[in-house]
Design an enzyme around this catalytic site. Structure first.
Site, PDB file in Angstrom:
ATOM      1  N   LYS A 102      50.908  35.062  33.960  1.00 25.25           N
ATOM      2  CA  LYS A 102      49.917  36.053  34.372  1.00 25.25           C
ATOM      3  C   LYS A 102      50.525  36.917  35.464  1.00 25.25           C
ATOM      4  O   LYS A 102      51.086  36.398  36.437  1.00 25.25           O
ATOM      5  CB  LYS A 102      48.671  35.327  34.878  1.00 25.25           C
ATOM      6  CG  LYS A 102      47.491  36.215  35.197  1.00 25.25           C
ATOM      7  CD  LYS A 102      46.305  35.358  35.644  1.00 25.25           C
ATOM      8  CE  LYS A 102      45.096  36.211  35.988  1.00 25.25           C
ATOM      9  NZ  LYS A 102      43.963  35.377  36.466  1.00 25.25           N
ATOM     10  N   HIS A 104      48.844  39.191  37.347  1.00 21.95           N
ATOM     11  CA  HIS A 104      47.882  39.653  38.336  1.00 21.95           C
ATOM     12  C   HIS A 104      47.125  38.445  38.879  1.00 21.95           C
ATOM     13  O   HIS A 104      47.329  37.319  38.417  1.00 21.95           O
ATOM     14  CB  HIS A 104      46.902  40.665  37.715  1.00 21.95           C
ATOM     15  CG  HIS A 104      46.093  40.096  36.584  1.00 21.95           C
ATOM     16  ND1 HIS A 104      46.606  39.949  35.310  1.00 21.95           N
ATOM     17  CD2 HIS A 104      44.819  39.621  36.544  1.00 21.95           C
ATOM     18  CE1 HIS A 104      45.673  39.418  34.523  1.00 21.95           C
ATOM     19  NE2 HIS A 104      44.584  39.209  35.250  1.00 21.95           N
TER      20      HIS A 104
END
Length: 220
Positions: A102, A104
């Site tokens: 991921k 963010h």
């Protein structure tokens, strides 16, 4: 078989997770039985399955600090087992991984508690050992120690094509390669014992000969 293992095999059969007939395995073998943990797919059944995982882990005597569930099946299994352990008085943290990092928020591939201390990897079965290898690498990269692998069913069969069968099973190879124990709730011997027992459904007894032949051909 001890009582817990007998109960687990019977439970798996009753839920249609352990089935008998003619199935093609990932290795291309014709197997007289098939175990699909993905069919433990309702709340009550998952809760009962988690009790088997939790009790088997506690009974093993393995010292551990937390659980790790490899994506995807291991995510549910590790989290449910953590809940079951808490119900038994052992509050244990857990983590799991994403298939893709991921970029963010908190970022990274690991979700949940920080990987630290002695970590038990929880999955359904071990076939090629790929999931275990990736899990061990992630745990060690975080500075933690993989201390055991806990699975539902050990098929206890040798890998490789006919005529070139490995002398050991996938589970034995994991133990040898990483130096950590693999704990199973049940195994092929337990399955055969269930078929051979007086408590087995008479309809299932007809599969006993096929399972016996398969075990003779591929079993460790």
């Amino acid at each position: 078989m001890n009582n817990l293992r007998q109960q687990f095999i019977a439970f798996s059969v009753s839920k249609g997770v352990l089935r008998f007939g003619e199935f093609t395995t990932k290795a291309g073998r014709q197997s007289p039985y098939f175990f699909n943990a993905g069919l433990f797919h309702d709340g009550a059944t998952l809760a009962e399955l988690a009790q088997f995982y939790a009790q088997t882990l506690l009974d093993s005597g393995v010292e551990f600090d937390m659980l790790f569930g490899p994506a995807y099946k291991g995510i549910t299994l590790a989290s449910a087992t953590a809940v079951a352990l808490a119900g038994k008085g052992r509050n244990t943290s857990f983590a799991f991984n994403r298939k893709e990092a991921k970029d963010h928020g908190e970022g990274g591939t690991i979700v949940g508690a920080k990987l630290q201390g002695k970590v038990v990897i929880i999955d359904d079965v071990i076939s090629a050992g790929t999931s275990v290898r990736e899990s061990v690498d992630m745990i060690r990269a975080a500075g933690a120690e993989p201390c055991a692998v806990l699975i539902a069913l050990d098929r206890m069969e040798r890998s490789g094509p006919d005529g070139q069968l490995s002398p050991s099973s996938a589970v034995q190879e994991v133990t040898k390669q990483y130096g950590i124990p693999v704990i199973s709730i049940g195994n092929l011997d337990d399955l055969f014992g269930y078929l051979n027992g007086a408590g087995a459904d008479p309809e299932l007894l007809k599969h006993k000969e096929a399972v016996s032949a398969y075990r003779t051909r591929y079993g460790i």
